[in-house]
Structure formats: C-alpha cells, structure tokens
Motif scaffolding. Sequence first.
Motif, PDB file in Angstrom:
ATOM      1  N   THR A 143       0.839  -1.187   0.000  1.00  0.00           N
ATOM      2  CA  THR A 143       0.000   0.000   0.000  1.00  0.00           C
ATOM      3  C   THR A 143       0.874   1.236   0.000  1.00  0.00           C
ATOM      4  O   THR A 143       0.596   2.199  -0.717  1.00  0.00           O
ATOM      5  CB  THR A 143      -0.901   0.006   1.251  1.00  0.00           C
ATOM      6  OG1 THR A 143      -1.627  -1.205   1.286  1.00  0.00           O
ATOM      7  CG2 THR A 143      -1.839   1.141   1.241  1.00  0.00           C
ATOM      8  N   GLN A 156       3.875   1.404  -1.244  1.00  0.00           N
ATOM      9  CA  GLN A 156       4.475   1.509  -2.576  1.00  0.00           C
ATOM     10  C   GLN A 156       3.457   2.058  -3.558  1.00  0.00           C
ATOM     11  O   GLN A 156       3.793   2.868  -4.408  1.00  0.00           O
ATOM     12  CB  GLN A 156       4.964   0.111  -3.020  1.00  0.00           C
ATOM     13  CG  GLN A 156       5.792   0.142  -4.279  1.00  0.00           C
ATOM     14  CD  GLN A 156       7.060   0.962  -4.110  1.00  0.00           C
ATOM     15  OE1 GLN A 156       7.700   0.946  -3.072  1.00  0.00           O
ATOM     16  NE2 GLN A 156       7.386   1.712  -5.146  1.00  0.00           N
ATOM     17  N   GLN A 157       2.238   1.625  -3.419  1.00  0.00           N
ATOM     18  CA  GLN A 157       1.181   2.131  -4.293  1.00  0.00           C
ATOM     19  C   GLN A 157       0.999   3.635  -4.078  1.00  0.00           C
ATOM     20  O   GLN A 157       0.796   4.392  -5.027  1.00  0.00           O
ATOM     21  CB  GLN A 157      -0.143   1.402  -4.020  1.00  0.00           C
ATOM     22  CG  GLN A 157      -0.183  -0.001  -4.548  1.00  0.00           C
ATOM     23  CD  GLN A 157      -1.497  -0.688  -4.175  1.00  0.00           C
ATOM     24  OE1 GLN A 157      -2.247  -0.210  -3.325  1.00  0.00           O
ATOM     25  NE2 GLN A 157      -1.747  -1.837  -4.790  1.00  0.00           N
ATOM     26  N   GLU A 158       1.040   3.972  -2.832  1.00  0.00           N
ATOM     27  CA  GLU A 158       0.869   5.399  -2.500  1.00  0.00           C
ATOM     28  C   GLU A 158       2.023   6.204  -3.086  1.00  0.00           C
ATOM     29  O   GLU A 158       1.821   7.273  -3.653  1.00  0.00           O
ATOM     30  CB  GLU A 158       0.809   5.554  -0.969  1.00  0.00           C
ATOM     31  CG  GLU A 158       0.408   6.914  -0.488  1.00  0.00           C
ATOM     32  CD  GLU A 158      -1.025   7.272  -0.842  1.00  0.00           C
ATOM     33  OE1 GLU A 158      -1.287   8.494  -0.912  1.00  0.00           O
ATOM     34  OE2 GLU A 158      -1.885   6.415  -1.084  1.00  0.00           O
ATOM     35  N   THR A 217       3.840   5.357  -5.668  1.00  0.00           N
ATOM     36  CA  THR A 217       3.658   5.344  -7.114  1.00  0.00           C
ATOM     37  C   THR A 217       2.587   6.349  -7.509  1.00  0.00           C
ATOM     38  O   THR A 217       2.715   7.058  -8.505  1.00  0.00           O
ATOM     39  CB  THR A 217       3.281   3.925  -7.594  1.00  0.00           C
ATOM     40  OG1 THR A 217       4.258   3.004  -7.163  1.00  0.00           O
ATOM     41  CG2 THR A 217       3.171   3.868  -9.094  1.00  0.00           C
ATOM     42  N   ARG A 218       1.523   6.381  -6.726  1.00  0.00           N
ATOM     43  CA  ARG A 218       0.434   7.311  -7.022  1.00  0.00           C
ATOM     44  C   ARG A 218       0.886   8.760  -6.860  1.00  0.00           C
ATOM     45  O   ARG A 218       0.523   9.632  -7.641  1.00  0.00           O
ATOM     46  CB  ARG A 218      -0.750   7.010  -6.093  1.00  0.00           C
ATOM     47  CG  ARG A 218      -1.989   7.812  -6.427  1.00  0.00           C
ATOM     48  CD  ARG A 218      -3.131   7.475  -5.492  1.00  0.00           C
ATOM     49  NE  ARG A 218      -2.935   7.900  -4.132  1.00  0.00           N
ATOM     50  CZ  ARG A 218      -3.188   9.140  -3.683  1.00  0.00           C
ATOM     51  NH1 ARG A 218      -3.625  10.064  -4.478  1.00  0.00           N
ATOM     52  NH2 ARG A 218      -2.990   9.424  -2.422  1.00  0.00           N
ATOM     53  N   LEU A 219       1.738   9.018  -5.881  1.00  0.00           N
ATOM     54  CA  LEU A 219       2.183  10.393  -5.613  1.00  0.00           C
ATOM     55  C   LEU A 219       3.430  10.780  -6.420  1.00  0.00           C
ATOM     56  O   LEU A 219       3.826  11.945  -6.430  1.00  0.00           O
ATOM     57  CB  LEU A 219       2.450  10.557  -4.108  1.00  0.00           C
ATOM     58  CG  LEU A 219       1.222  10.465  -3.207  1.00  0.00           C
ATOM     59  CD1 LEU A 219       1.643  10.558  -1.734  1.00  0.00           C
ATOM     60  CD2 LEU A 219       0.227  11.555  -3.533  1.00  0.00           C
ATOM     61  N   GLN A 220       4.068   9.820  -7.086  1.00  0.00           N
ATOM     62  CA  GLN A 220       5.291  10.084  -7.855  1.00  0.00           C
ATOM     63  C   GLN A 220       5.102  11.228  -8.874  1.00  0.00           C
ATOM     64  O   GLN A 220       5.948  12.112  -8.954  1.00  0.00           O
ATOM     65  CB  GLN A 220       5.732   8.795  -8.563  1.00  0.00           C
ATOM     66  CG  GLN A 220       7.069   8.909  -9.269  1.00  0.00           C
ATOM     67  CD  GLN A 220       8.209   9.044  -8.276  1.00  0.00           C
ATOM     68  OE1 GLN A 220       8.192   8.455  -7.200  1.00  0.00           O
ATOM     69  NE2 GLN A 220       9.176   9.844  -8.608  1.00  0.00           N
TER      70      GLN A 220
END
Length: 158
Positions: A8, A10-12, A14-17
């Motif tokens: 989660t 990492q997803q966050e 990736t989402r905020l990248q």
Amino acid sequence: MLRNETGTGQQEITRLQPFETEANNLRPQVGRLRDEIRDKNREIVSLKADITKLQGDLEGAYQRFEVVNQRAAEGKDVERNLKSFIKELKVALERIKAQHEEQLDMLREKHEDEKELLQQQRELEIEAVRRNANSELDAIIITKNRELEILRRERYGS
C-alpha cells in the motif's frame, strides 16, 4: 500485514510520484516567483512613496497656482497700461516713419538734381575740351599747311 502495508505504501508512492516530479519541477519557479513578489512589493512601496511625494508636489503647485492667479488678476491693469503705451508708440513710430520717408524722398530728389547738375557740368567740360582740342587741331593744321606751302615753294621755286 507488513507486506500489505508495504504494498500500500508503494502504491501510494507510485500514485504520488507524478506529483513529486511536478513539485520538483515547480520548486525553482516558486523561488523565482517569490523573488518577483518581493521585487513587486518593493516597487509598490517605492510607488507609494512617489505618490505621497507627488501629492505634496501637487499641493505646492496648487498653492503656486493660486498665487499666480492673484498676480494675473493684478496684472490686468498693467496689461491695459502696456497696451495703451504700445498704441502710443505705434502712432509715434508711424509719424517718424512718415517723416523719414518724406526726408528720404527729399534726399532722392536732391540727389537726382545734383546728379543732373553734375551731368550738365561734365557735358560742358567735355564740350570745352572738345573746342580746345579743335582749336589746337585747327592751329596745327594751319601751321602744317603753311609749312607745306613753304616746302612746295622751295621745291618748285615760286
């Protein structure tokens, strides 16, 4: 659970990248914009000071304008007097001009008379010189004729 949180996280990330990339791109602009804002604020402060000074200058100019208006009102009498004086000077100038023109005409006439008199005197002198020259030529001719007559007599023995 750790794995789920890591996933989660990492997803966050990736989402905020994209936002981080955009934030990194915008950071230099923020600094430049802060500098511009600071410069604009200084300019505003300077302009406010200029406005205050101009308001003071305007007040001083208005007071000077009032003084000038008062003097202008007082100057009306002076102006009327000057206009009257100028009219008198114009009349006097026209009178003097007419006198000068009359004197000039008289001088021209006198000059023409003197010129004519000089021309007559010159003609008389030329005539006198011509008569004198003719008389001398006549005397020379008579003398030469006599000498010629004498030479003829001597030659032909009369």
